[in-house]
Design an enzyme around this catalytic site. Sequence first.
Site, PDB file in Angstrom:
ATOM      1  N   TYR A  34      -8.583  -0.271  -1.551  1.00 35.58           N
ATOM      2  CA  TYR A  34      -8.714  -0.795  -2.906  1.00 35.58           C
ATOM      3  C   TYR A  34      -7.355  -1.097  -3.509  1.00 35.58           C
ATOM      4  O   TYR A  34      -6.308  -0.724  -2.984  1.00 35.58           O
ATOM      5  CB  TYR A  34      -9.465   0.200  -3.789  1.00 35.58           C
ATOM      6  N   LYS A 145      -3.964   2.492   0.907  1.00 29.50           N
ATOM      7  CA  LYS A 145      -4.717   2.747  -0.327  1.00 29.50           C
ATOM      8  C   LYS A 145      -6.209   2.788  -0.003  1.00 29.50           C
ATOM      9  O   LYS A 145      -6.969   1.881  -0.343  1.00 29.50           O
ATOM     10  CB  LYS A 145      -4.386   1.679  -1.364  1.00 29.50           C
ATOM     11  N   GLU A 177       4.439  12.573  -4.016  1.00 27.37           N
ATOM     12  CA  GLU A 177       4.019  11.709  -5.125  1.00 27.37           C
ATOM     13  C   GLU A 177       3.047  12.512  -5.979  1.00 27.37           C
ATOM     14  O   GLU A 177       2.857  13.704  -5.765  1.00 27.37           O
ATOM     15  CB  GLU A 177       3.362  10.432  -4.596  1.00 27.37           C
ATOM     16  N   LEU A 201       2.118   6.363  -1.156  1.00 26.39           N
ATOM     17  CA  LEU A 201       1.753   4.964  -1.308  1.00 26.39           C
ATOM     18  C   LEU A 201       2.939   4.213  -1.890  1.00 26.39           C
ATOM     19  O   LEU A 201       3.570   4.678  -2.840  1.00 26.39           O
ATOM     20  CB  LEU A 201       0.550   4.823  -2.249  1.00 26.39           C
TER      21      LEU A 201
END
Length: 286
Positions: A34, A145, A177, A201
Site C-alpha cells: 500500500y 510497505k 523507526e 521503510l
Amino acid sequence: MFKELAYYDGKTGTPDEVMIPFNDRSHFFGDGVYEATAAGNHVPYLLDDHLDRFYSSANALDINIPMEKAELKKLLCDLVKQVEGNTHFVYWQVTRGVAPRGHVYGEGMMGKIWVYIRPSKIGDPETAVKLKTRPDLRFEYGNIKTLNLLPAVLYSEEASRDGVHETILHRNGIVTECAHSNVSIIKDGVLISHPNDQYILRGIAKTHMIQACYRLGIPVLEREYTVDELMDADEILVTSSSNFILFADTVDGKPAGNKDPKTRNRIKDELVKEYFAYTGRTTIND
C-alpha cells in the site's frame, strides 16, 4: 461529492457500498502492498514519489499491478477531486488478486487496486508530541510497505492507551523507526537518520526532509544511532506523509529533544514551503 470515497477494481462508492470479494487474498494473507499521502487542494502530495515506491514494493513481492503508473496516477487525481474538503488522506493498495485460499498463488495472477479517500487534517508542526520506546519485534521486510501491519497496530494501540503520539522501535538498542513513521535526530546542528536498509521503510517525508537539509546547508549523516543518542539529542523529529514533520519533547515520560528550535524550524519551514508550492495551499489546514 463524496464525504468518503472507496474504490475497488473499477467500482466507486462509499465505504459501505463497495464490496470486496471473499476470496481476495488480502483477507487470508494480508497479501498486498500500500501507499498513503496527504492531499491539499485536491492534489495528492508527492504523488510520483509514492507511486515509485508503490511499484517497487509490489515488484519486491511479485505482485502484478493491473495499471501502468500514469494510469494509476490519473485515477488517484480524479478520485480525490470527488471528495469534500480541502485536505485529505489518500490511501491506495494492491492485493495479489482473487483466488481460492492457498499459500501458493501461481504465476500471472493480476492484482486488485483499492483506494480510500477521506477529509483529514495534517498534524500541527508547532505542537510537541510525546513518544515512547519499545523493542522492534517486527519481521525483516521493513523496507517493503506491506499490508502485514499487526505489529504496528499493537504498538499504536499501546501508545494511544499510554497517551503518547508514537512508538519508537529499536533492535538491540539501535533505533530503527516508529510504528508508522520515521524518526531522526538533530545533534550539534547535524541531522542523523537511520540508513535505508531492510529494517525501515524508506520514508518519502524523511527523504524530502533530508533534501531540505541539503538545500539549507544542514549536514546529514545517514547512520545507525542508539536509544542513548536519541535521549541525548537536541531534537527528535518524526516524519510521515500525513503529518510531514513533528517534534518531540518527551520520550518514555522523560524530557527529551526540544533544545534546538532554530534548526528544527528551518527544516519545518522549508518542508511547509515545499507543500504549499506543490499543492497551491497557503495554510496547512483550514
